[in-house]
Write a protein that holds these residues in place. Structure first.
Motif, PDB file in Angstrom:
ATOM      1  N   LYS A   1      -3.789  14.312  13.522  1.00  0.00           N
ATOM      2  CA  LYS A   1      -2.496  13.917  14.102  1.00  0.00           C
ATOM      3  C   LYS A   1      -1.860  12.766  13.332  1.00  0.00           C
ATOM      4  CE  LYS A   1      -2.885  15.261  18.951  1.00  0.00           C
ATOM      5  NZ  LYS A   1      -3.114  14.748  20.315  1.00  0.00           N
ATOM      6  N   CYS A   2      -2.707  11.898  12.776  1.00  0.00           N
ATOM      7  CA  CYS A   2      -2.181  10.756  12.022  1.00  0.00           C
ATOM      8  C   CYS A   2      -1.853  11.144  10.581  1.00  0.00           C
ATOM      9  CB  CYS A   2      -3.203   9.621  11.981  1.00  0.00           C
ATOM     10  SG  CYS A   2      -3.474   8.857  13.566  1.00  0.00           S
ATOM     11  N   GLY A   3      -2.258  12.325  10.154  1.00  0.00           N
ATOM     12  CA  GLY A   3      -2.058  12.719   8.762  1.00  0.00           C
ATOM     13  C   GLY A   3      -3.011  12.003   7.824  1.00  0.00           C
TER      14      GLY A   3
ATOM     15  N   ALA B   1      -2.705   5.914  21.765  1.00  0.00           N
ATOM     16  CA  ALA B   1      -1.820   6.832  21.042  1.00  0.00           C
ATOM     17  C   ALA B   1      -1.574   6.321  19.629  1.00  0.00           C
ATOM     18  CB  ALA B   1      -0.474   6.948  21.769  1.00  0.00           C
ATOM     19  N   PRO B   2      -1.241   7.243  18.700  1.00  0.00           N
ATOM     20  CA  PRO B   2      -0.879   6.801  17.352  1.00  0.00           C
ATOM     21  C   PRO B   2       0.536   6.220  17.332  1.00  0.00           C
ATOM     22  CG  PRO B   2      -0.746   9.189  17.497  1.00  0.00           C
ATOM     23  CD  PRO B   2      -1.214   8.706  18.837  1.00  0.00           C
ATOM     24  N   LEU B   3       0.714   5.123  16.610  1.00  0.00           N
ATOM     25  CA  LEU B   3       2.010   4.433  16.618  1.00  0.00           C
ATOM     26  C   LEU B   3       2.853   4.730  15.378  1.00  0.00           C
ATOM     27  CD1 LEU B   3       0.843   0.979  18.017  1.00  0.00           C
ATOM     28  CD2 LEU B   3       2.022   2.824  19.233  1.00  0.00           C
ATOM     29  N   TRP B   4       2.232   5.312  14.335  1.00  0.00           N
ATOM     30  CA  TRP B   4       2.972   5.506  13.098  1.00  0.00           C
ATOM     31  C   TRP B   4       4.259   6.318  13.296  1.00  0.00           C
ATOM     32  CZ3 TRP B   4       4.417   3.625   8.851  1.00  0.00           C
ATOM     33  CH2 TRP B   4       5.047   4.427   7.892  1.00  0.00           C
ATOM     34  N   PRO B   5       4.244   7.413  14.069  1.00  0.00           N
ATOM     35  CA  PRO B   5       5.496   8.168  14.205  1.00  0.00           C
ATOM     36  C   PRO B   5       6.651   7.287  14.707  1.00  0.00           C
ATOM     37  CG  PRO B   5       3.674   9.428  15.102  1.00  0.00           C
ATOM     38  CD  PRO B   5       3.132   8.075  14.773  1.00  0.00           C
ATOM     39  N   GLN B   6       6.348   6.355  15.604  1.00  0.00           N
ATOM     40  CA  GLN B   6       7.408   5.492  16.133  1.00  0.00           C
ATOM     41  C   GLN B   6       7.874   4.475  15.088  1.00  0.00           C
ATOM     42  OE1 GLN B   6       6.124   3.964  20.036  1.00  0.00           O
ATOM     43  NE2 GLN B   6       4.945   5.836  20.292  1.00  0.00           N
ATOM     44  N   VAL B   7       6.896   3.908  14.365  1.00  0.00           N
ATOM     45  CA  VAL B   7       7.249   2.945  13.317  1.00  0.00           C
ATOM     46  C   VAL B   7       8.050   3.652  12.226  1.00  0.00           C
ATOM     47  CG1 VAL B   7       6.302   1.461  11.497  1.00  0.00           C
ATOM     48  CG2 VAL B   7       5.242   1.489  13.773  1.00  0.00           C
ATOM     49  N   CYS B   8       7.582   4.845  11.859  1.00  0.00           N
ATOM     50  CA  CYS B   8       8.214   5.627  10.803  1.00  0.00           C
ATOM     51  C   CYS B   8       9.669   5.949  11.171  1.00  0.00           C
ATOM     52  CB  CYS B   8       7.398   6.896  10.596  1.00  0.00           C
ATOM     53  SG  CYS B   8       7.995   7.902   9.257  1.00  0.00           S
ATOM     54  N   ALA B   9       9.892   6.278  12.449  1.00  0.00           N
ATOM     55  CA  ALA B   9      11.253   6.607  12.894  1.00  0.00           C
ATOM     56  C   ALA B   9      12.191   5.420  12.674  1.00  0.00           C
ATOM     57  CB  ALA B   9      11.236   7.011  14.364  1.00  0.00           C
ATOM     58  N   MET B  10      11.690   4.212  12.967  1.00  0.00           N
ATOM     59  CA  MET B  10      12.540   3.033  12.765  1.00  0.00           C
ATOM     60  C   MET B  10      12.811   2.807  11.282  1.00  0.00           C
ATOM     61  SD  MET B  10      11.544   0.084  15.510  1.00  0.00           S
ATOM     62  CE  MET B  10       9.817  -0.015  15.101  1.00  0.00           C
ATOM     63  N   LEU B  11      11.748   2.931  10.470  1.00  0.00           N
ATOM     64  CA  LEU B  11      11.917   2.677   9.032  1.00  0.00           C
ATOM     65  C   LEU B  11      12.854   3.707   8.409  1.00  0.00           C
ATOM     66  CD1 LEU B  11       8.199   1.811   8.167  1.00  0.00           C
ATOM     67  CD2 LEU B  11      10.128   0.217   8.303  1.00  0.00           C
TER      68      LEU B  11
ATOM     69  N   ALA C   1       2.557   0.650   7.111  1.00  0.00           N
ATOM     70  CA  ALA C   1       1.878   1.582   6.201  1.00  0.00           C
ATOM     71  C   ALA C   1       1.493   2.871   6.914  1.00  0.00           C
ATOM     72  CB  ALA C   1       0.629   0.923   5.631  1.00  0.00           C
ATOM     73  N   ARG C   2       1.578   3.977   6.193  1.00  0.00           N
ATOM     74  CA  ARG C   2       1.137   5.274   6.704  1.00  0.00           C
ATOM     75  C   ARG C   2      -0.338   5.426   6.362  1.00  0.00           C
ATOM     76  NH1 ARG C   2       0.890  10.072   4.020  1.00  0.00           N
ATOM     77  NH2 ARG C   2       2.076   9.221   2.258  1.00  0.00           N
TER      78      ARG C   2
END
Lengths: 372, 348
Positions: B132-134, B211-221, B99-100
């Protein structure tokens, strides 16, 4: 990381294991003295690489394990005093006395602190002149020089609010106690590398000669331990019984003379009780009369009663190499790290804790199917 | 520390250089603190603020919801601070559900006497991290406790995130043969905090991996990776995360020690103190369990999204034996167990 990676090299390990298989013709029982080595053996699965003729038994060289419960009780009593700041190495904090451990005393409001050196405790004493700072001086010869230095400096600098609760034990008397027992089955020893860094290995030569056992001064990495076992087996097979130094990158025969002098200046050899084993003559260190004022037992005059250990616990037999942890009916049943019956399950270096952590489900675990 | 907001503290320090009990008392001082410091930093519109926030999620969207509390001493440490932890930690929990993070709450428990300047630095760090996390900070709470009853600041954050894909990410999704990937080197947060707290004089400073992990998860999704499960490596480190996954999914997990990245600094400290880096806490690391033939691409996508050292470390094996097996660096297999308590430095 230099001095670590090359001693954990898979190929070097295989070469040594092959050499061992080629050298051995009959069964031998070898004891590693030090809990740090036990931990390495089980953590890296070194015993899986050994030929079936070798039985490794685990020795009494875990300072947390052999500290008698009466002394833990004294530590708890001293730490509970309102004007005391009680300092200890981390792994003594969860060793249970007869009523709780240092963590539970801390939870009830005592000032208990983990330090990384006795000199840190001495610095605290200087910083807090209104409090009594006590350091729990536990260990073998390895930790003795730093503890001696702390007391020596306290006397020199006249730091009166500092003291040691001493529970120091020595390796050679323990080896002698094991060898002279009628039930002994140990035929060769891996001596503890870091103890020998301080003490050298000349004290082991009379033992090797008297009891006709090879003793190999050994390090702590997989390559060290396998090489130590190989050097021991080669002697056993050839009928020799000498002291050999595998850990020559660190240990010399004379040891660290200045450290030994400091130990002698501050401590004297006394009889000590070993948890699970009983009293061994001339097997420990106590503060000399000139340093009595820095002895926490003397300063606080706490008494403790003799405590009955759990009847189900066989840690005494394990510490003498007579049994291995899975041979205990209580192992991983009534006795777990959360509810330890004896000290070998408490300390991270205790043999029971090492077996529990790395292989307790071994009986129903088929590792051959595990593949990358 | 946070770059960006470097305005001076909006509460006049000459009046109140430290937090007082009155700052949590519900009166004018508390209102000043909330409106002049918190609203200003978090971009809240005072006219629309209530005790609760009204949210409008996208129609039909699946939402994720989480909460976590942050207590850390020291408040500022190499590589991060409690404010960043409080935002990233909660946003990362949401990211692990795929989730974002969209909306956050922030609850402060302040200790009487806390320097107002320190609070301001924490608040700025929170604002920047949320940006940074939006995510938007939409509600909050402030309490002040007596001096000596807190470690300066405790923070609770809760977060709501939106799931914008159709995957069911969770332990139930594990399948035999799946790849286990870790996004970077282990243990830097735990060792950085310990070194600060215990005053260990290290030659090289070790920085937290916070660090925030969403950008990395988002890239995979977005890259079309079939992600089966995600788990961040916080307390208990890699070992606890893998053991939780093994027991929740009833699968055996197999990992290779030689493939697990650990920085030389962390390794050295662990060797000295008798710690195992596989048990040390991280704040910006996670494992991704993905379909086995997506592993290579997943590693590439993670790297392109800023993952420090993404690696394939092992695989999911058969169902029925919930345990984690580690192939050691010398080629033997053993159990990787969950710790009983916390790791303690050894005597020798």
């Amino acid at each position: 990381m230099k001095y670590v990676e090359e001693f954990r090299d898979e190929r070097a390990v295989r070469v040594l294991a092959d050499a061992l298989r080629r050298s051995i013709t009959r069964p031998w029982t070898i004891m590693e003295i030090c809990g740090g080595q036990t931990h390495s053996i089980v953590r890296f699965g070194i015993d899986e690489l050994l030929p079936p003729e070798i039985t490794l038994v685990h020795g009494p060289g875990c300072p947390v394990c052999v500290t008698p419960i009466e002394l833990i009780d004294k530590a708890l009593a001293i730490a509970s005093k309102p004007n005391v700041t009680f300092c200890s190495f981390g792994d003594m904090l969860r060793v249970p006395g007869s009523h709780g451990d240092l963590f539970s005393v801390k939870a009830r409001g005592a000032d208990v602190r983990i330090v990384y050196s006795p000199l840190d405790a001495l610095a605290l004493a200087r910083k807090m002149p209104d409090r009594e700072v006590v350091f729990f001086a536990v260990g073998f010869e390895t930790t003795a020089p730093a503890n001696a230095m702390a007391v020596y400096q306290a006397k020199q600098q006249n730091v009166r609010n500092f003291s040691l609760l001493v529970s120091h034990v020595l390796v050679p008397p323990a080896i002698e106690a094991i060898l002279s027992a009628p039930t002994n089955r140990v035929q060769g020893f891996l001596a503890a590398g870091h103890v020998c860094t301080v003490m050298g290995f000349y004290e082991y030569e009379p033992l090797a000669a008297k009891y006709k056992v090879p003793i190999v001064v050994t390090g702590f990495e997989p390559v060290d331990i396998l090489e130590g076992i190989l050097l021991c087996v080669k002697q056993l097979e050839a009928g020799r019984a000498e002291v050999v130094n595998q850990y020559s990158r660190v240990v010399v025969r004379e040891g660290n003379r200045r450290a030994q002098e400091l130990i002698q200046q501050v401590f004297e050899v006394i009889p000590r009780k070993w948890r699970g084993i009983g009293e061994i003559p001339a097997s420990g260190l106590g503060l000399r009369a000139e340093y009595r004022e820095f002895d926490a037992e003397h300063r606080f005059q706490v008494t403790s009663t003799i405590v009955q250990e759990s009847r189900d616990c066989i840690s005494g037999l394990i510490l003498q190499g007579l049994k291995k942890p899975p041979e205990c009916p209580a192992f991983a049943a009534q006795c777990t790290p959360e509810h330890p019956l004896g000290a070998t399950m408490v300390s991270s270096e205790g043999a029971c804790a090492a077996y529990y952590r790395y292989r307790r489900q071994r009986d129903n675990l088929d590792l051959s199917g595990a593949k990358p | 520390m946070s770059e960006g907001f470097q305005l001076s503290c909006p509460i006049p320090i000459r009046d109140y250089p430290n937090v007082t009990l009155a700052h949590g008392g519900g009166g004018r001082l508390m209102h000043d603190l909330i409106s002049r410091m918190f609203f200003a930093a978090f971009g809240t519109n005072a006219a629309q603020s209530h005790d609760g926030a009204v949210l409008v999620p996208p129609t039909g969207a699946r939402l994720a919801f989480t909460t976590d509390s942050y207590v850390v001493n020291p408040l500022f440490f190499p590589g991060g601070n409690i404010g960043e932890l409080a935002v990233y930690g909660t946003a990362n929990d949401l990211a692990m559900c795929g989730a974002r993070a969209c909306w956050l709450s922030v609850g402060f428990i302040l200790e009487e006497g806390l320097p107002m300047e320190t609070l301001w630095q924490v608040v700025q760090a929170i604002a920047l991290a949320a940006q940074k996390c939006g995510a938007v900070i939409v509600t909050g709470d402030t309490k002040v406790v007596d001096r000596g009853k807190g470690d300066g600041v405790y923070i609770n954050t809760a977060g709501i995130g939106v799931i914008e894909h159709d995957l069911d990410i969770g332990p139930a999704g594990l399948q035999e043969g799946d790849a286990i990937i870790v996004n970077g080197d282990l243990g830097r947060h735990g060792i950085a905090i310990m070194a600060q707290r215990e005053g260990l004089a290290l030659e090289t400073e070790i920085e937290s991996d916070c660090a925030p992990l969403w950008p990395q998860v988002c890239a995979m999704l977005e890259g079309g990776i079939e992600v089966h499960c995600l788990r961040d490596l916080t307390r208990g480190g890699l070992s606890s995360a893998l053991n939780e996954l093994a027991s929740a999914s009833a699968h055996r997990l197999f990992v290779r020690e030689a493939e697990i990245p650990v920085s030389p600094g962390v390794r050295a400290v662990c060797e000295l103190l008798g710690f195992d880096p596989l048990y040390v806490a991280c704040e910006g690391r996670f494992v991704a369990i993905v379909k086995h033939d997506h592993a290579e691409r997943a590693v590439e996508l993670l790297r392109s999204a800023g993952a420090p050292e993404p690696r394939l470390i092992g695989s999911v094996q058969q169902k029925g034996t919930p345990e984690v097996i580690l192939r050691s660096c010398i080629g033997t297999n053993r159990i990787l167990d969950m710790l009983s308590g916390e790791q303690l430095p050894r005597i020798c």
